[in-house]
Write a protein that holds these residues in place. Sequence first.
Motif, PDB file in Angstrom:
ATOM      1  N   THR A  63     -19.985  42.624 -26.007  1.00 52.72           N
ATOM      2  CA  THR A  63     -19.968  41.063 -25.900  1.00 52.72           C
ATOM      3  C   THR A  63     -18.142  41.506 -27.138  1.00 52.72           C
ATOM      4  OG1 THR A  63     -21.508  40.238 -25.185  1.00 52.72           O
ATOM      5  CG2 THR A  63     -20.060  38.788 -25.546  1.00 52.72           C
ATOM      6  N   VAL A  64     -17.203  40.818 -26.704  1.00 47.21           N
ATOM      7  CA  VAL A  64     -15.994  40.871 -27.537  1.00 47.21           C
ATOM      8  C   VAL A  64     -15.817  39.213 -27.632  1.00 47.21           C
ATOM      9  CG1 VAL A  64     -13.633  41.756 -27.995  1.00 47.21           C
ATOM     10  CG2 VAL A  64     -16.024  42.689 -27.100  1.00 47.21           C
ATOM     11  N   GLY A  65     -15.649  38.344 -28.934  1.00 45.66           N
ATOM     12  CA  GLY A  65     -14.810  37.227 -28.314  1.00 45.66           C
ATOM     13  C   GLY A  65     -15.558  36.395 -27.273  1.00 45.66           C
ATOM     14  N   GLY A  66     -16.820  36.843 -27.238  1.00 39.14           N
ATOM     15  CA  GLY A  66     -17.905  35.573 -25.851  1.00 39.14           C
ATOM     16  C   GLY A  66     -17.622  36.184 -25.320  1.00 39.14           C
ATOM     17  N   TYR A  67     -16.811  37.102 -24.479  1.00 35.90           N
ATOM     18  CA  TYR A  67     -17.073  37.921 -22.999  1.00 35.90           C
ATOM     19  C   TYR A  67     -17.440  39.855 -23.005  1.00 35.90           C
ATOM     20  CZ  TYR A  67     -13.179  34.277 -22.765  1.00 35.90           C
ATOM     21  OH  TYR A  67     -12.900  32.623 -22.895  1.00 35.90           O
ATOM     22  N   CYS A  69     -17.586  42.774 -21.837  1.00 38.49           N
ATOM     23  CA  CYS A  69     -17.289  44.447 -21.024  1.00 38.49           C
ATOM     24  C   CYS A  69     -18.067  45.700 -21.423  1.00 38.49           C
ATOM     25  CB  CYS A  69     -15.930  44.294 -21.609  1.00 38.49           C
ATOM     26  SG  CYS A  69     -15.480  44.408 -23.707  1.00 38.49           S
ATOM     27  N   VAL A  70     -16.978  46.375 -21.279  1.00 39.42           N
ATOM     28  CA  VAL A  70     -16.891  48.112 -21.412  1.00 39.42           C
ATOM     29  C   VAL A  70     -16.759  48.418 -22.156  1.00 39.42           C
ATOM     30  CG1 VAL A  70     -18.103  50.475 -20.353  1.00 39.42           C
ATOM     31  CG2 VAL A  70     -17.942  48.518 -19.124  1.00 39.42           C
ATOM     32  N   TYR A  95     -16.047  54.249 -17.053  1.00 34.51           N
ATOM     33  CA  TYR A  95     -15.310  53.664 -16.210  1.00 34.51           C
ATOM     34  C   TYR A  95     -16.020  52.838 -14.851  1.00 34.51           C
ATOM     35  CZ  TYR A  95     -10.277  54.680 -18.951  1.00 34.51           C
ATOM     36  OH  TYR A  95     -10.012  54.886 -19.311  1.00 34.51           O
ATOM     37  N   GLU A  96     -16.737  54.232 -14.432  1.00 32.26           N
ATOM     38  CA  GLU A  96     -17.645  53.521 -12.851  1.00 32.26           C
ATOM     39  C   GLU A  96     -18.823  52.845 -13.567  1.00 32.26           C
ATOM     40  OE1 GLU A  96     -19.346  53.686 -10.031  1.00 32.26           O
ATOM     41  OE2 GLU A  96     -17.565  54.879 -10.105  1.00 32.26           O
ATOM     42  N   THR A  97     -19.229  52.219 -14.990  1.00 29.58           N
ATOM     43  CA  THR A  97     -19.784  50.939 -15.283  1.00 29.58           C
ATOM     44  C   THR A  97     -18.793  49.270 -14.704  1.00 29.58           C
ATOM     45  OG1 THR A  97     -21.520  52.362 -16.700  1.00 29.58           O
ATOM     46  CG2 THR A  97     -21.350  50.226 -16.948  1.00 29.58           C
ATOM     47  N   ALA A  98     -18.078  50.129 -16.093  1.00 30.40           N
ATOM     48  CA  ALA A  98     -16.998  49.144 -15.511  1.00 30.40           C
ATOM     49  C   ALA A  98     -16.435  48.568 -14.513  1.00 30.40           C
ATOM     50  CB  ALA A  98     -15.820  49.325 -16.095  1.00 30.40           C
ATOM     51  N   ARG A  99     -16.563  49.815 -13.365  1.00 28.36           N
ATOM     52  CA  ARG A  99     -15.851  48.835 -11.891  1.00 28.36           C
ATOM     53  C   ARG A  99     -17.552  48.666 -10.678  1.00 28.36           C
ATOM     54  NH1 ARG A  99     -15.904  51.176  -6.394  1.00 28.36           N
ATOM     55  NH2 ARG A  99     -17.248  53.549  -7.095  1.00 28.36           N
ATOM     56  N   SER A 100     -18.735  48.974 -11.502  1.00 35.27           N
ATOM     57  CA  SER A 100     -19.592  48.697 -10.769  1.00 35.27           C
ATOM     58  C   SER A 100     -19.725  47.195 -11.172  1.00 35.27           C
ATOM     59  CB  SER A 100     -21.059  49.835 -10.530  1.00 35.27           C
ATOM     60  OG  SER A 100     -21.368  49.853 -12.380  1.00 35.27           O
ATOM     61  N   ARG A 101     -19.959  47.342 -12.574  1.00 36.14           N
ATOM     62  CA  ARG A 101     -19.789  45.408 -12.843  1.00 36.14           C
ATOM     63  C   ARG A 101     -19.185  44.433 -12.803  1.00 36.14           C
ATOM     64  NH1 ARG A 101     -24.995  45.248 -16.723  1.00 36.14           N
ATOM     65  NH2 ARG A 101     -26.122  47.352 -16.487  1.00 36.14           N
ATOM     66  N   ARG A 102     -18.134  45.142 -12.466  1.00 37.02           N
ATOM     67  CA  ARG A 102     -16.861  44.510 -11.994  1.00 37.02           C
ATOM     68  C   ARG A 102     -16.587  44.209 -13.623  1.00 37.02           C
ATOM     69  NH1 ARG A 102     -14.511  44.701  -8.566  1.00 37.02           N
ATOM     70  NH2 ARG A 102     -12.626  43.310  -8.895  1.00 37.02           N
ATOM     71  N   LEU A 103     -16.620  44.218 -14.457  1.00 37.44           N
ATOM     72  CA  LEU A 103     -16.027  44.379 -16.323  1.00 37.44           C
ATOM     73  C   LEU A 103     -14.510  44.851 -16.628  1.00 37.44           C
ATOM     74  CD1 LEU A 103     -19.296  44.892 -17.753  1.00 37.44           C
ATOM     75  CD2 LEU A 103     -18.671  42.309 -17.041  1.00 37.44           C
ATOM     76  N   PRO A 104     -14.291  43.977 -17.684  1.00 36.41           N
ATOM     77  CA  PRO A 104     -12.796  45.223 -18.179  1.00 36.41           C
ATOM     78  C   PRO A 104     -13.600  46.048 -19.304  1.00 36.41           C
ATOM     79  CG  PRO A 104     -12.606  42.247 -18.783  1.00 36.41           C
ATOM     80  CD  PRO A 104     -14.391  42.678 -17.848  1.00 36.41           C
ATOM     81  N   LEU A 105     -12.592  46.970 -19.084  1.00 36.91           N
ATOM     82  CA  LEU A 105     -12.760  48.324 -20.092  1.00 36.91           C
ATOM     83  C   LEU A 105     -11.579  47.693 -21.341  1.00 36.91           C
ATOM     84  CD1 LEU A 105     -13.983  50.929 -19.478  1.00 36.91           C
ATOM     85  CD2 LEU A 105     -11.523  51.690 -19.480  1.00 36.91           C
ATOM     86  N   PRO A 142      -8.902  44.737 -15.561  1.00 45.20           N
ATOM     87  CA  PRO A 142      -8.693  44.692 -16.790  1.00 45.20           C
ATOM     88  C   PRO A 142      -8.622  45.635 -17.734  1.00 45.20           C
ATOM     89  CG  PRO A 142      -9.440  43.155 -17.104  1.00 45.20           C
ATOM     90  CD  PRO A 142      -9.842  43.533 -15.204  1.00 45.20           C
ATOM     91  N   GLN A 143      -7.655  46.752 -17.689  1.00 43.84           N
ATOM     92  CA  GLN A 143      -7.609  47.700 -18.962  1.00 43.84           C
ATOM     93  C   GLN A 143      -7.089  47.968 -20.542  1.00 43.84           C
ATOM     94  OE1 GLN A 143      -7.914  51.822 -17.287  1.00 43.84           O
ATOM     95  NE2 GLN A 143      -7.363  50.832 -15.281  1.00 43.84           N
ATOM     96  N   LEU A 144      -7.604  46.939 -21.596  1.00 49.85           N
ATOM     97  CA  LEU A 144      -7.105  46.976 -22.618  1.00 49.85           C
ATOM     98  C   LEU A 144      -7.722  48.470 -23.853  1.00 49.85           C
ATOM     99  CD1 LEU A 144      -8.232  44.222 -21.393  1.00 49.85           C
ATOM    100  CD2 LEU A 144      -7.460  43.319 -24.155  1.00 49.85           C
TER     101      LEU A 144
END
Length: 452
Positions: A63-67, A69-70, A95-105, A142-144
């Motif tokens: 959790t970064v800044g309250g949001y 992410c992976v 990457y697959e975790t981000a995609r399956s959980r619908r989270l930013p990376l 999104p990817q940061l």
Amino acid sequence: MRRRLTARQAIAAVTGDFVEAVAPPGAEIPEDGPLSWSGYADSRARATDRTGEEESVVHGLATVGGYPCVLISFEFGFLGGSLGQRTGDRLEAAYETARSRRLPLVSLIATGGSRMQEGMVALTQLQRVARASSRLRAAGLPQLAVLRDPTTGGGWATLGAGADVILAMPGAQIGFAGSRVRPADADPSAYTAEGQLVTGHIDAVVGTAELPGTLGRWLGALGAAGGDTPLLPAPVPDALSDAGLPATGWDAVGQARSSTRPRAEAYLDAYFDHLLPLSGDRCGGTDPGLLCGFGLRGERPIAYVAQCGTATRPAGYRTAARVIRLADRLGVPVLTLVDTPGAANDAEAERAGAGAAIADAFAAIAEARVPVTTLVIGEGGSGGALALAAPDNTYVTRDSYFSVIAPELAAAILKRSPDAVRVTADQLRLRPQDLVELGIARGIAAPGAPPL
């Protein structure tokens, strides 16, 4: 020498809430790797003793800044943060975790590139990363990237340069060529975070103390996008001038060219609560006369592209197209502020591909599935302005004009005397009220009131 952050220190710098993922099993690898490189197993063992890590990458949920992410973090102390087969396993899993959980990376990168002891097997991990990144992009997530020191080789050319938002630590070495393989006479400033910012390859240089807040705001803007509800257009900004409607075409031109007229910076500051700028065209260019990024209006993210009254350069149009396409992919509405005498047409602009860049901006607007709102706040000079205008949702201020060409140039092309410029301006019907009557603009923005 600058102290490099370890993978764990980099994680701690941005979040206190990190749950590491269990490393995927992957395929069985011989002790000395796929090439049977003598001593490779011993090198790995020493790297583990030195860093406490089993590989050059750590990943998990954060959790970064309250949001949520992976989060990926590289350990440069483990064989130079290099990418091998096991690294590829971990990156692909992240990457697959981000995609399956619908989270930013979010990637905290520090790497020297592909691992020589694994040869082409290591190099092909870049294809795995590129494929995983493309799948995440196609999912609208999104990817940061945060580029630490150093970020070179394939890690820069995939996770780094392939991210949607690219931040860098001050003084970080960044480049495809690492310090030991670049030409001896190479300009060292070209391989720094600051040099990459000047040439449009990264979006911002951010210090360690500012990273958590900056990443949090970006995650709030990009991670909150999308959803199943119908996407509403960005509201039309209030006009910031109390100018009256111009009586003549030449009056309209005079009001739009006035040095006291409010400019894009004032409109953005009045419209948004927070601005998150994006910089550069990723092709070696920037245009200081075009402001792009995402803004938060309350809790609502809106992408913006704003001309600042100068002739827009090819790098500006390419940057605008990049931002519009990113907003479209993430489901964020777009606001464009039009204010330019026209596209730059000097020899340098032509060499930089002015025509292709303008065409790409037109295409980005035309292809956008998200709503685009345009307000003409000053000069609307020819195709250079129209390229960033919404075809069916453009508004104008009272101190603006929009014209197929500047009145002076129109008179010159028609072989009229300079005295005929004012008459030509009237004939062009470029006043705000003319534009509404012609159906070019939907309405005229007023101070603190809905458009007329």
